[in-house]
Design an enzyme around this catalytic site. Structure first.
Site, short mmCIF file in Angstrom:
data_model
loop_
_atom_site.label_atom_id
_atom_site.label_comp_id
_atom_site.label_asym_id
_atom_site.label_seq_id
_atom_site.Cartn_x
_atom_site.Cartn_y
_atom_site.Cartn_z
N ASP A 298 0.86 -1.18 0.00
CA ASP A 298 0.00 0.00 0.00
C ASP A 298 0.91 1.24 0.00
O ASP A 298 2.14 1.14 0.03
CB ASP A 298 -0.99 -0.02 1.18
CG ASP A 298 -2.21 0.89 0.92
OD1 ASP A 298 -2.15 1.71 -0.02
OD2 ASP A 298 -3.21 0.78 1.65
C1 BGC Z 1 -5.28 3.11 0.37
C2 BGC Z 1 -5.55 2.04 -0.66
C3 BGC Z 1 -5.47 2.60 -2.06
C4 BGC Z 1 -4.14 3.30 -2.25
C5 BGC Z 1 -3.96 3.88 -3.64
C6 BGC Z 1 -4.06 3.95 0.04
O1 BGC Z 1 -3.97 5.07 0.86
O2 BGC Z 1 -5.13 2.52 1.63
O3 BGC Z 1 -6.81 1.45 -0.42
O4 BGC Z 1 -5.63 1.58 -3.00
O5 BGC Z 1 -4.04 4.36 -1.31
O6 BGC Z 1 -4.75 4.97 -3.85
#
Ligand code: BGC
Length: 746
Positions: A298
C-alpha cells in the site's frame, strides 16, 4: 510433399505461438532482462511523478522529461492514481497513450500497467457511474448487484484505458469506529465472502482478455479493519485463531475465484507490520492459499517500516524486509528510492535474485494476461462501454435494494404524496453525503466534480411530491450554518404534517475520517431533538458510512431509514422508499450499536449472550439498537416449518432445508431469507449463531414460494485450537426467521 509440410508449418505457426502460456512468455522475457529492468518492474509511482509541476498539477499534464525518467531511466512497471480529481475519459486516453508510447521506446518495450481505485464505480473518470458503497451492497443481499456494479466499474475503467482496479475491499467490518467501515461488506464472514467473490468474478471474467475485464486487487491483506482504537493504520492485535475464523476466509475464496493481485495492510498485527511479515505474505498467502498473482504494497508502506513502524533501522533494511517477506511491487510512490535501494540490496546479496525473479515474473504474467503486450493503448472497442444509460438503472436498483428501513412506527411510511413535509438536516442538499469516499476525488467531498444531474434528497422529494407539498430550512452543502438553525426549523414545522430529517456523515476517506465519538455530532443531535419537540412526526434518514449513535433520538422518532452512502441514485432511492414507489428490502449487514460500551456483534459467544448475572449491571446480552439482519418491509412475510432432508448427516453428506415463504401483506416485496446455524457444544466456544446462506426472492401479495438451502459440513466448520478448520460431531440448530429445527452431524 515438402511444399505441403511447409504449408502445415506456416498454418500451425500461430497456434504454436499461441500455445505458449503467459507464464512461458514471461519466463523467456525475464531471461532477457537486466537487474535494473527487473527492479524497475517492481516499482510503482504516483501520477505526480510524471506530471508537469509534480503534485501541483491538477489537470493531468504529463511532463515528457519526467515520464522518460520514470519509464526509460527507472524502467517503472506501474503508475497509479491522480493528483487531485477525476479526469475526463479523453484525458485518460491521452495520459495512457503518452505512457505507453514512452514504454515502446524502451529496450524491451514492456508496457506499463496503470492502477486506480474504482471502489464503488470508477472513481477517477468524470461522469462515471457511482454505485452504493460495499456496506450498502451488502445490505441489499443481492449478489447480482455486487457483480453488476463491479462489471460496470470494470467497463468504465477499461474504457478509460485502465486495466487494474484496486478493489474489492475484503476487510471485515467488525470495528464500527473505523473510518473505512463503509468500504467493507459488514461484520459477517459469509456475507463478505459471497459479495467479494461476486465482485472479483465480475472484474476478472475467467481470465482478463475481454475489453470488459480488469485485474482486481483484494485488500487490505490482512486484518486492516481491526485496529484497536478504530483509528486508521494503527495497531491491531489479532490472535491467529480469530484471524483464521473471521479475516482470512474472504481472501481465500477470492483467491480461488481468480483474483490477480492483492494489496497489503498498512498496519501492524501483534507488533509485526504486515509489510514485513513473511509468515502472512509468503507462507499463508502465497503457499497456503496458493496465490500466484502480484502482491503490491500500500501507499509508501515499505519505507514506513523504517520511518513509522521502527522495525527497520535504515531505509534499505525496510526494502529488504518487505521484498524478502513477499512483496512483489512497491507503491513507493513519490520517488525512486525503492529502485535505488533494492538494486543496492541485491548487489549486497541481501535479497536473493530468485526472489526478484519470482516477483517480476508475477508482474509480467499479469501484463500478458491483460493483453498489454499485444495492445497497451486505450482500446477503441472498450470506449462505447462508458456511460451506457442502463448503468443508471442499475445504480438506481442497487440503491433501492440497499435502503434499509429500521423503524416504521404505526406504519407512518410510506407517505402520501399529498402530505406536507419539511425537509431538514445537513444531508438534505448535499451530494457528497450521499456518495462518501472515493467519489471523483479521494475524499469524495468536493461537489464540483460530481455529474451535473446528481440529485439531492430535497430535489428527489420535490420531484415525487411536488413543490407545493415540500418546504425546507436547509441550504446547499453539508456544512452551511442554515442547516443547523433551530429557530427556523421550529417555525417551518408549524405548517407541515411531518419532518424528514436528513442526517449522518459527509464524505471522508481513510485517516481524515478518524473520529473520537461514535455519537452523531452534537449539533445534529440538537437539531433532531428540536424537531422531535415540535410534536410533528419525525422520520430520520441516515446517510452515513458507519453507525453513528442515535440512541437518544430513536425512541421518539416515527421512522428511520438507513440509506448509507448509496452512490449516484441515493436520493431517488430514498424518495422511492419514503413514498412507497419501492418497497424496502435491505437488511443491516452489521449490528447497529447503542453505545460504545456495548459493541457486541451478532455472532457473539454464549458468555456475551448471558453474562454473569450477579455482577453485571449493564444489562448484558446482545442488545444493539438494531440487530444484524434487521430490515422492515411494507408487506409481511410468514415462514412455514423447516423441512430437513434428514435428522443427521455424516461425512460429506448434504442437508437440504426447505421452507415455505408467504407474502401475507397487500403488496409485492423483495425479501432475503437468511439461514443461520448454531453449534450447540464445541471444543472452541461456539457462536450463538452464524449466517450460512441467504436467498433473495420477490413475492406478490398472497404469493408463496418454496425456498431450499443445501449445506454440508463445511458450512458448520470452525477453527480449532490447533488452527485447523474442523467440523466436530454433535447437535446443531438451524434457524430461519422465527423457525428453528435441530439436526446432528456425525
Ligand atoms: C489506500 C488504498 C489505495 C491506495 C492507492 C491507500 O492510501 O489505503 O486502499 O488503494 O491508497 O490509492
Amino acid at each position: 510433399m515438402k511444399k505441403i509440410l511447409f504449408l502445415i508449418m506456416i498454418l500451425s505457426g500461430p497456434f504454436i505461438l499461441k500455445a505458449q502460456t503467459d507464464e512461458q512468455r514471461a519466463q523467456s522475457l525475464l531471461k532477457k532482462m537486466t537487474l535494473e529492468e527487473k527492479v524497475g518492474q517492481m516499482t510503482q509511482v504516483t501520477f505526480a511523478v510524471i506530471a508537469k509541476g509534480g503534485w501541483a498539477d491538477t489537470e493531468g499534464i504529463v511532463d515528457p522529461v519526467a515520464l522518460k525518467k520514470a519509464v526509460t531511466d527507472y524502467h517503472v512497471g506501474s503508475i497509479l492514481n491522480v493528483n487531485a480529481h477525476a479526469f475526463a475519459m479523453e484525458k485518460w486516453h491521452e495520459v495512457i497513450t503518452k505512457i505507453q508510447d514512452e514504454a515502446k521506446t524502451t529496450r524491451l518495450k514492456i508496457p506499463v500497467i496503470y492502477g486506480l481505485d474504482g471502489m464503488h464505480g470508477q472513481t477517477y473518470t468524470l461522469n462515471s457511474t457511482l454505485f452504493p458503497q460495499n456496506i450498502a451492497i451488502a445490505a441489499s443481499r443481492n449478489t447480482q448487484l455486487a457483480s453488476g456494479a463491479a462489471k460496470v466499474t470494470a467497463k468504465e475503467l477499461r474504457a478509460s484505458g485502465v486495466r487494474w482496479n484496486f478493489a474489492p475491499v475484503l476487510d471485515i467490518g467488525r470495528q464500527p469506529l473505523w473510518s473505512r467501515f463503509a468500504e467493507t461488506y459488514g461484520e459477517d464472514v459469509f456475507l463478505g465472502k459471497t459479495m467479494g467473490v461476486a465482485a472479483v468474478k465480475a472484474y476478472e471474467e475467467d481470465g482478463l482478455r475481454n475489453v470488459t475485464a480488469v485485474a482486481s486487487c483484494l485488500k487490505h491483506y490482512l486484518g486492516y479493519s481491526n485496529s484497536r482504537t478504530g483509528k486508521d493504520r494503527t495497531p491491531i492485535y489479532l490472535p491467529e485463531i480469530e484471524m483464521r475464523e473471521y479475516y482470512l476466509p474472504q481472501f481465500r475464496e477470492a483467491v480461488n475465484a481468480g483474483a490477480s493481485t492483492v494489496m497489503i495492510n498498512s498496519s501492524e498485527i501483534n507488533g509485526i507490520p504486515v509489510h514485513a511479515d513473511k509468515y502472512l505474505l509468503t507462507d499463508v498467502l502465497k503457499k497456503e492459499l496458493g496465490f500466484s498473482g502480484v502482491v503490491v504494497s500500500d501507499w509508501e508502506d515499505i519505507i514506513r517500516l523504517h520511518t513509522r513502524h521502527n522495525v527497520a533501522a535504515t531505509a534499505r533494511q525496510a526494502v529488504v524486509m518487505a521484498v524478502n517477506a513477499g512483496i512483489d511491487m512497491s507503491m513507493v510512490p513519490s520517488d525512486f528510492s525503492f529502485y535505488d535501494l533494492l538494486l543496492e540490496a541485491v548487489k549486497l546479496k541481501e535479497v536473493p535474485i530468485s526472489r526478484i525473479d519470482d516477483a517480476v515474473k508475477r508482474i509480467l504474467i499479469l501484463k500478458y494476461k491483460l493483453g498489454l503486450f499485444d495492445d497497451p493503448y486505450p482500446e477503441a472497442a472498450a470506449v462505447s462501454n462508458f456511460g451506457q444509460p442502463s448503468y443508471q438503472d442499475l445504480a438506481l436498483q442497487a440503491a433501492r435494494e440497499s435502503m434499509t428501513l429500521l423503524k416504521n412506527k404505526n406504519d407512518i411510511l410510506p407517505l402520501s404524496k399529498n402530505s406536507k413535509v419539511l425537509i431538514a438536516g445537513p444531508a438534505a442538499q448535499s451530494i457528497s453525503a450521499l456518495n462518501g469516499c472515493w467519489s471523483y476525488t479521494w475524499q469524495g467531498n468536493n461537489e464540483e466534480w460530481y455529474p451535473a444531474d446528481s440529485k439531492t434528497i430535497l430535489q428527489a422529494i420535490i420531484d415525487k411530491a411536488g413543490e407545493k407539498n415540500v418546504i425546507t430550512t436547509t441550504a446547499k452543502g453539508f456544512n452551511d450554518p442554515a442547516n443547523y438553525n433551530i429557530s427556523t426549523l421550529k417555525k417551518a414545522a408549524e405548517n407541515v404534517d411531518l419532518i424528514i430529517m436528513c442526517i449522518g456523515e459527509d464524505a471522508y476517506a481513510e485517516s481524515p475520517g478518524n473520529i473520537r465519538e461514535m455519537a452523531l455530532p452534537e449539533e445534529q443531535q440538537q437539531l433532531v431533538k428540536a424537531a422531535l419537540l415540535t410534536g410533528k412526526p419525525v422520520i430520520l434518514v441516515l446517510t452515513e458510512g458507519r453507525p453513528r449513535f442515535i440512541t437518544e433520538l430513536e425512541p421518539s422518532s416515527s421512522g428511520i431509514l438507513m440509506a448509507y452512502w448509496s452512490g449516484k441514485k441515493t436520493a431517488e432511492a430514498i424518495a422511492d422508499v419514503l413514498y412507497g414507489d419501492y418497497n424496502p428490502s435491505g437488511r443491516l449487514p452489521f449490528s447497529y450499536p447503542k453505545s460504545i460500551g456495548e459493541i457486541v456483534l451478532y455472532d457473539r459467544k454464549p458468555t456475551e449472550e448471558v453474562r454473569e448475572v450477579f455482577n453485571d449491571n449493564a444489562g448484558g446480552g446482545y442488545d444493539p439498537l438494531f440487530p444484524f439482519g434487521h430490515g422492515l418491509s411494507y408487506t409481511t412475510f410468514e415462514y412455514g416449518d423447516l423441512q430437513l432432508s434428514s435428522q443427521s448427516i455424516t461425512g460429506n453428506e448434504k442437508l437440504t432445508i426447505t421452507l415455505k415463504v408467504k407474502n401475507t401483506g397487500s403488496r409485492f416485496g423483495d425479501h432475503s431469507v437468511e439461514l443461520y446455524t448454531r453449534d450447540m457444544y464445541a471444543s472452541i466456544t461456539p457462536s450463538m449463531k452464524r449466517l450460512r446462506a441467504f436467498q433473495k426472492i420477490g413475492l406478490n401479495a398472497g404469493e408463496s414460494k418454496e425456498v431450499s438451502f443445501v449445506i454440508d459440513k463445511n458450512d458448520l466448520a470452525f477453527v480449532n485450537a490447533q488452527l485447523k478448520t474442523v467440523t466436530e460431531p454433535g447437535d446443531f440448530d438451524v434457524m430461519i426467521g422465527d423457525r428453528k429445527a435441530t439436526f446432528s452431524y456425525q
